[in-house]
Scaffold this motif. Structure first.
Motif, PDB file in Angstrom:
ATOM      1  N   THR A  49       0.822  -1.204   0.000  1.00 52.30           N
ATOM      2  CA  THR A  49       0.000   0.000   0.000  1.00 52.30           C
ATOM      3  C   THR A  49       0.857   1.255   0.000  1.00 52.30           C
ATOM      4  O   THR A  49       0.584   2.207  -0.747  1.00 52.30           O
ATOM      5  CB  THR A  49      -0.941   0.003   1.211  1.00 52.30           C
ATOM      6  OG1 THR A  49      -1.762  -1.173   1.182  1.00 52.30           O
ATOM      7  CG2 THR A  49      -1.827   1.234   1.205  1.00 52.30           C
ATOM      8  N   LEU A  50       1.898   1.276   0.823  1.00 49.25           N
ATOM      9  CA  LEU A  50       2.757   2.463   0.878  1.00 49.25           C
ATOM     10  C   LEU A  50       3.440   2.714  -0.462  1.00 49.25           C
ATOM     11  O   LEU A  50       3.497   3.856  -0.946  1.00 49.25           O
ATOM     12  CB  LEU A  50       3.797   2.298   1.990  1.00 49.25           C
ATOM     13  CG  LEU A  50       3.250   2.279   3.425  1.00 49.25           C
ATOM     14  CD1 LEU A  50       4.385   2.067   4.419  1.00 49.25           C
ATOM     15  CD2 LEU A  50       2.492   3.561   3.748  1.00 49.25           C
ATOM     16  N   VAL A  55       0.583   3.697  -3.191  1.00 45.46           N
ATOM     17  CA  VAL A  55       0.038   5.043  -3.001  1.00 45.46           C
ATOM     18  C   VAL A  55       1.104   6.090  -3.302  1.00 45.46           C
ATOM     19  O   VAL A  55       0.822   7.105  -3.967  1.00 45.46           O
ATOM     20  CB  VAL A  55      -0.498   5.196  -1.570  1.00 45.46           C
ATOM     21  CG1 VAL A  55      -0.877   6.645  -1.285  1.00 45.46           C
ATOM     22  CG2 VAL A  55      -1.707   4.293  -1.359  1.00 45.46           C
ATOM     23  N   PHE A  90      -5.198   5.292  -0.097  1.00 42.69           N
ATOM     24  CA  PHE A  90      -4.795   4.331   0.932  1.00 42.69           C
ATOM     25  C   PHE A  90      -5.907   3.333   1.212  1.00 42.69           C
ATOM     26  O   PHE A  90      -5.668   2.116   1.271  1.00 42.69           O
ATOM     27  CB  PHE A  90      -4.413   5.080   2.212  1.00 42.69           C
ATOM     28  CG  PHE A  90      -4.130   4.179   3.381  1.00 42.69           C
ATOM     29  CD1 PHE A  90      -2.889   3.582   3.520  1.00 42.69           C
ATOM     30  CD2 PHE A  90      -5.105   3.921   4.335  1.00 42.69           C
ATOM     31  CE1 PHE A  90      -2.621   2.736   4.594  1.00 42.69           C
ATOM     32  CE2 PHE A  90      -4.854   3.094   5.406  1.00 42.69           C
ATOM     33  CZ  PHE A  90      -3.609   2.492   5.535  1.00 42.69           C
ATOM     34  N   TYR A 119      -4.947   9.871  10.912  1.00 42.11           N
ATOM     35  CA  TYR A 119      -4.558  10.661   9.739  1.00 42.11           C
ATOM     36  C   TYR A 119      -5.328  11.979   9.683  1.00 42.11           C
ATOM     37  O   TYR A 119      -4.745  13.047   9.453  1.00 42.11           O
ATOM     38  CB  TYR A 119      -4.807   9.841   8.476  1.00 42.11           C
ATOM     39  CG  TYR A 119      -4.523  10.587   7.188  1.00 42.11           C
ATOM     40  CD1 TYR A 119      -3.227  10.676   6.691  1.00 42.11           C
ATOM     41  CD2 TYR A 119      -5.554  11.200   6.475  1.00 42.11           C
ATOM     42  CE1 TYR A 119      -2.965  11.367   5.518  1.00 42.11           C
ATOM     43  CE2 TYR A 119      -5.299  11.886   5.306  1.00 42.11           C
ATOM     44  CZ  TYR A 119      -4.006  11.963   4.834  1.00 42.11           C
ATOM     45  OH  TYR A 119      -3.747  12.644   3.671  1.00 42.11           O
TER      46      TYR A 119
END
Length: 330
Positions: free
Chosen positions: A110-111, A114, A257, A317
């Motif tokens: 994911t990191l 994204v 995300f 977040y």
């Protein structure tokens, strides 16, 4: 002696002698106030039926010992309490260890996805702000991966990643000679990079579209004034573009995300029901725990844990990104 009629009692006289009725009811205002809620009612009912009801049922299932023996009538499954959660978070046991591995793979995937989607999309959007011949055609071409159906796009990549006659090995091995032999992209460690490639290819046009829309709200006079002051392109991007795009990027990164972390279609179409260990995303892992091993109680517990994790990450977040934001002037 005369009596005043009820209708006449409701009539008032002003100093000029003209009669006018008393305070009237306002049914129109009530209708105006209730109309928005009436229009939202179908959406709320659909949200209740499509999301909230299955979510509540899934939470209830996570507290039951629901296996293939109780599929016909899952309500009769025995109550297991927190046993499914204990099994899922017991990282020394095989089930918990596999779930932790899948979680770490999903976080890394994911990191990277994204970050690359945002970087490529932002670079393309900034580049296409200048007017030149063919800019409209490039914008349309950049949006093609986002417009294609997921299954059609990913199946195309499956053929491209084939070992013997795939386009990727043909270019890397036969044409560019970057590899000693054709690589296996859909199995082994390379499966992670194959999945990342498809995810970035499919996701960066959305970032491009959102950032391009955000750039339209930046006045061109700011860039002209910065250029007169001697600011170069990188200084303009760092001092004007990125700060102006901060509200857009906050929403964009959060949406990317959530979409990427929960992505099920891409790995399922790319690898099938059994994803390689290097590309074992948590969405496919929960599917396997539920529909392959027929342990729906454990799979539901994993889904609830994933939901709690995403809620915590989203809350943190939003809390971090809201700090320092100036309140709107009233």
């Amino acid at each position: 002696m005369t009596t005043t009629a009820p209708a006449e009692a409701a009539v008032h006289h002003n100093p000029s002698g003209a009669a006018h009725p008393g305070p009237r009811r306002r049914p129109g205002r009530i209708r105006r106030i209730g109309l928005p809620y009436l229009l939202l009612l179908p959406a709320l009912l659909l949200e209740l039926l499509v999301h909230l009801v299955p979510m509540v049922i899934g939470i209830v299932m996570s507290f039951k010992e629901l296996t293939q023996f109780y599929i016909r009538d899952w309500g009769t499954a025995p109550w297991s309490g927190l046993d499914n959660y204990r099994v899922s978070v017991d990282f020394d046991a095989p089930v918990g260890e596999a779930l932790l591995h899948s979680f770490l793979v999903t976080v890394a995937f994911t990191l990277l996805s994204v970050g690359l989607c945002w970087l490529i999309g932002t670079a393309a959007a900034v580049y296409l702000q200048d007017t030149f011949r063919g800019r409209g055609l490039l914008r349309a071409l950049f949006l093609v991966p986002y417009a294609l159906p997921v299954y059609a796009a990913v199946i195309t990549w499956v053929f491209m990643f084939q070992h013997d006659n795939g386009l990727v090995n043909h270019v890397l091995h036969d044409q560019l000679h970057l590899t000693d032999k054709p690589s296996f992209w859909l199995i082994g460690d390379n499966s992670f990079w194959a999945l990342l490639t498809v995810s970035v290819w499919k996701g960066w046009p959305f970032a491009f579209l959102i950032v391009m829309a955000g750039l339209q709200n930046i006045p061109g006079e700011l860039y002209e004034a910065a250029a007169l002051d001697g600011a170069g392109m990188w200084q303009q991007i760092r001092r004007i573009t990125l700060p102006s795009l901060r509200p857009v990027n906050q929403v964009l990164i959060l949406v990317l995300f959530l979409w990427t972390f929960n992505d099920f279609n891409t790995p399922f179409v790319l690898f099938g029901k059994s994803a390689p260990q290097a590309a074992d995303l948590i969405s496919v892992h929960i599917y396997q725990a539920s529909f392959v091993t027929w342990n729906f109680g454990t799979g539901s517990a994993m889904s609830v844990l994933l939901l709690l994790f995403l809620l915590v990450v989203t809350g943190v977040y939003l809390l971090l990104t809201s700090r320092g934001r100036k309140p709107a002037d009233v």
